[in-house]
Write a protein that holds these residues in place. Structure first.
Motif, mmCIF file in Angstrom:
data_model
loop_
_atom_site.group_PDB
_atom_site.id
_atom_site.type_symbol
_atom_site.label_atom_id
_atom_site.label_comp_id
_atom_site.label_asym_id
_atom_site.label_seq_id
_atom_site.Cartn_x
_atom_site.Cartn_y
_atom_site.Cartn_z
ATOM 1 N N ALA A 42 48.066 34.381 69.461
ATOM 2 C CA ALA A 42 47.331 35.631 69.699
ATOM 3 C C ALA A 42 48.122 36.837 69.187
ATOM 4 N N ILE A 43 49.419 36.885 69.495
ATOM 5 C CA ILE A 43 50.274 37.992 69.039
ATOM 6 C C ILE A 43 50.322 38.029 67.515
ATOM 7 N N ASN A 44 50.491 36.845 66.903
ATOM 8 C CA ASN A 44 50.553 36.766 65.451
ATOM 9 C C ASN A 44 49.248 37.215 64.806
ATOM 10 N N THR A 45 48.136 36.849 65.438
ATOM 11 C CA THR A 45 46.823 37.232 64.909
ATOM 12 C C THR A 45 46.635 38.743 64.969
ATOM 13 N N VAL A 46 47.073 39.359 66.071
ATOM 14 C CA VAL A 46 47.010 40.820 66.192
ATOM 15 C C VAL A 46 47.878 41.472 65.114
ATOM 16 N N THR A 47 49.063 40.921 64.882
ATOM 17 C CA THR A 47 49.963 41.443 63.852
ATOM 18 C C THR A 47 49.282 41.440 62.492
ATOM 19 N N ILE A 48 48.672 40.317 62.151
ATOM 20 C CA ILE A 48 48.016 40.189 60.847
ATOM 21 C C ILE A 48 46.795 41.093 60.755
ATOM 22 N N ALA A 49 45.992 41.146 61.825
ATOM 23 C CA ALA A 49 44.785 41.980 61.822
ATOM 24 C C ALA A 49 45.144 43.457 61.653
ATOM 25 N N LEU A 50 46.172 43.914 62.379
ATOM 26 C CA LEU A 50 46.600 45.305 62.280
ATOM 27 C C LEU A 50 47.121 45.611 60.881
ATOM 28 N N PHE A 51 47.836 44.665 60.313
ATOM 29 C CA PHE A 51 48.382 44.878 58.979
ATOM 30 C C PHE A 51 47.278 44.914 57.922
ATOM 31 N N ILE A 52 46.285 44.041 58.048
ATOM 32 C CA ILE A 52 45.145 44.057 57.117
ATOM 33 C C ILE A 52 44.415 45.397 57.211
ATOM 34 N N PHE A 53 44.291 45.918 58.440
ATOM 35 C CA PHE A 53 43.666 47.233 58.644
ATOM 36 C C PHE A 53 44.459 48.318 57.906
ATOM 37 N N LEU A 54 45.799 48.261 58.019
ATOM 38 C CA LEU A 54 46.638 49.248 57.344
ATOM 39 C C LEU A 54 46.528 49.129 55.828
ATOM 40 N N ILE A 55 46.439 47.901 55.321
ATOM 41 C CA ILE A 55 46.260 47.705 53.880
ATOM 42 C C ILE A 55 44.969 48.376 53.414
ATOM 43 N N GLY A 56 43.895 48.197 54.204
ATOM 44 C CA GLY A 56 42.623 48.830 53.874
ATOM 45 C C GLY A 56 42.740 50.341 53.846
ATOM 46 N N ILE A 57 43.452 50.921 54.816
ATOM 47 C CA ILE A 57 43.653 52.367 54.869
ATOM 48 C C ILE A 57 44.417 52.847 53.638
ATOM 49 N N PHE A 58 45.464 52.104 53.263
ATOM 50 C CA PHE A 58 46.270 52.493 52.111
ATOM 51 C C PHE A 58 45.457 52.448 50.825
ATOM 52 N N HIS A 59 44.642 51.427 50.664
ATOM 53 C CA HIS A 59 43.803 51.332 49.463
ATOM 54 C C HIS A 59 42.777 52.457 49.429
ATOM 55 N N HIS A 60 42.275 52.838 50.600
ATOM 56 C CA HIS A 60 41.291 53.913 50.676
ATOM 57 C C HIS A 60 41.915 55.262 50.325
ATOM 58 N N ARG A 61 43.123 55.489 50.835
ATOM 59 C CA ARG A 61 43.790 56.766 50.590
ATOM 60 C C ARG A 61 44.392 56.842 49.193
ATOM 61 N N GLY A 62 44.760 55.678 48.648
ATOM 62 C CA GLY A 62 45.337 55.625 47.304
ATOM 63 C C GLY A 62 46.639 56.387 47.231
ATOM 64 N N ARG A 63 46.771 57.252 46.240
ATOM 65 C CA ARG A 63 48.020 57.970 45.980
ATOM 66 C C ARG A 63 48.243 59.162 46.903
ATOM 67 N N LYS A 64 47.281 59.398 47.806
ATOM 68 C CA LYS A 64 47.457 60.496 48.744
ATOM 69 C C LYS A 64 48.563 60.213 49.749
ATOM 70 N N GLU A 65 48.853 58.924 49.952
ATOM 71 C CA GLU A 65 49.879 58.559 50.929
ATOM 72 C C GLU A 65 51.259 58.913 50.377
ATOM 73 N N ARG A 66 52.171 59.249 51.262
ATOM 74 C CA ARG A 66 53.541 59.572 50.859
ATOM 75 C C ARG A 66 54.161 58.424 50.092
ATOM 76 N N SER A 67 54.986 58.736 49.085
ATOM 77 C CA SER A 67 55.585 57.695 48.249
ATOM 78 C C SER A 67 56.533 56.815 49.039
ATOM 79 N N ASP A 68 57.287 57.419 49.979
ATOM 80 C CA ASP A 68 58.221 56.620 50.760
ATOM 81 C C ASP A 68 57.483 55.684 51.711
ATOM 82 N N THR A 69 56.333 56.157 52.242
ATOM 83 C CA THR A 69 55.526 55.292 53.108
ATOM 84 C C THR A 69 54.924 54.140 52.316
ATOM 85 N N ARG A 70 54.482 54.421 51.074
ATOM 86 C CA ARG A 70 53.922 53.361 50.237
ATOM 87 C C ARG A 70 54.974 52.309 49.905
ATOM 88 N N LYS A 71 56.216 52.740 49.687
ATOM 89 C CA LYS A 71 57.293 51.790 49.409
ATOM 90 C C LYS A 71 57.542 50.885 50.611
#
Length: 310
Positions: free
Chosen positions: A175-204
């Motif tokens: 359950a913990i691992n699934t939450v970890t993966i789900a939250l991370f997939i959500f963050l990946i989606g946010i990053f793709h949506h924002r594109g280059r607007k995100e800070r460079s250090d955060t993208r790294k």
């Protein structure tokens, strides 16, 4: 079950434990040394990473007695095995939740940047480490309550814990691992949506954590999922014990990988590693040093971790 198969399996697992201990201890100790000796690498994220490395060091060291038991073919009662590995079980539980906290840390960077910057590094890390400590303490305490004198084939967490507690441990980890993966997939989606607007250090930081999560899926997640799946299939006795014990390969991979992922993805860590080990003559002209220097870029920009400084 055929004794030859059992002995061969034991020897194979014992060699796995020794091999990964050498790689894993070297890597995790280096994460701690680099954070201690290189102030520019200290941050909220790196403190969480250090907590993960400390957990992995304990996990690796506590696998060594298990290797001895496997070589000798000793069988123990659960009330002898469990107290001996209770510290191991504590840290094995903690490291799973700390991995989740690393993803939560990135979530905080992205969505609560101002608050994130204001909180002191150590206070922030200590707060996020409360959940791993509570989960680990609860699991170990329940293990002591349910401990019995059954003779077990292997002295490891899935077998050393009482079956009821072991089932809780494996299911809660899934359950913990699934939450970890789900939250991370959500963050990946946010990053793709924002594109280059995100800070460079955060993208790294996101790119590096991507690799860590992928390895995490194919290591710790596979380990706990396998342990739970074999029990769910109704397997019992030596067949269940052997299959669950072989999941240690994925656990050992999980304990070993963080340093090598960081070294691969971070040129700053590569240069810090080269500087740290260049004090040793045997390393100065070595091939690894030359490769690390070639692949590390000269940093004239802000550190990946500088966003979390206070």
């Amino acid at each position: 079950m055929n004794s030859f198969i059992l002995i061969s399996n034991n020897i194979f697992i014992a060699f796995e434990i020794i091999f990964f201990n050498i790689l894993g201890l070297f890597g995790n100790v280096n994460i701690l040394l680099l954070t201690y000796f290189k102030p520019q690498l200290r941050s909220k994220t790196s403190y969480l990473q250090c907590a993960l490395s400390i957990s992995h060091v304990f996990c690796l060291l506590f696998e060594l007695p298990n290797a001895v038991f496997l070589f000798t073919g000793m069988q123990l009662k659960r009330n002898v095995c469990f107290p001996a590995i209770s510290i191991y079980i504590f840290f094995i539980c903690a490291q799973a939740v700390i991995m989740l906290m690393l993803v939560v840390d990135l979530f905080m960077i992205v969505f609560f940047t101002t608050l994130y910057m204001r909180v002191h590094n150590l206070l922030y890390a200590a707060t996020l480490l409360c959940l791993p400590l509570l989960y680990s303490a609860f699991t170990v305490a329940w293990g002591f309550v349910k401990m019995d004198d059954e003779v077990i084939l292997f002295c490891n967490p899935p077998i050393g814990l009482h079956p009821i507690v072991s089932r809780w441990w494996s299911m809660s980890n899934v359950a913990i691992n699934t939450v970890t993966i789900a939250l991370f997939i959500f963050l990946i989606g946010i990053f793709h949506h924002r594109g280059r607007k995100e800070r460079s250090d955060t993208r790294k930081l996101m790119k590096r954590l991507k690799v860590s999560v992928v390895v995490f899926v194919f290591s710790w997640y596979m380990c706990t999922l396998g342990v739970d799946l074999f029990a769910a299939l109704g397997l019992t006795g030596s067949a269940l014990a052997i299959l669950q014990s072989n999941m240690v390969f994925f656990a050992l991979l999980c304990y070993t990988q963080p340093f090598y992922v960081i070294l691969w993805r971070s040129s700053e860590y590569r240069m810090a590693f080269v500087e740290l080990w260049s004090h040793f003559n045997w390393f100065k002209d070595s091939q690894p040093k030359q490769w690390l220097e070639r692949t590390a870029k000269v940093h004239t920009v802000v550190s990946t971790y500088d966003i979390s400084r206070t």
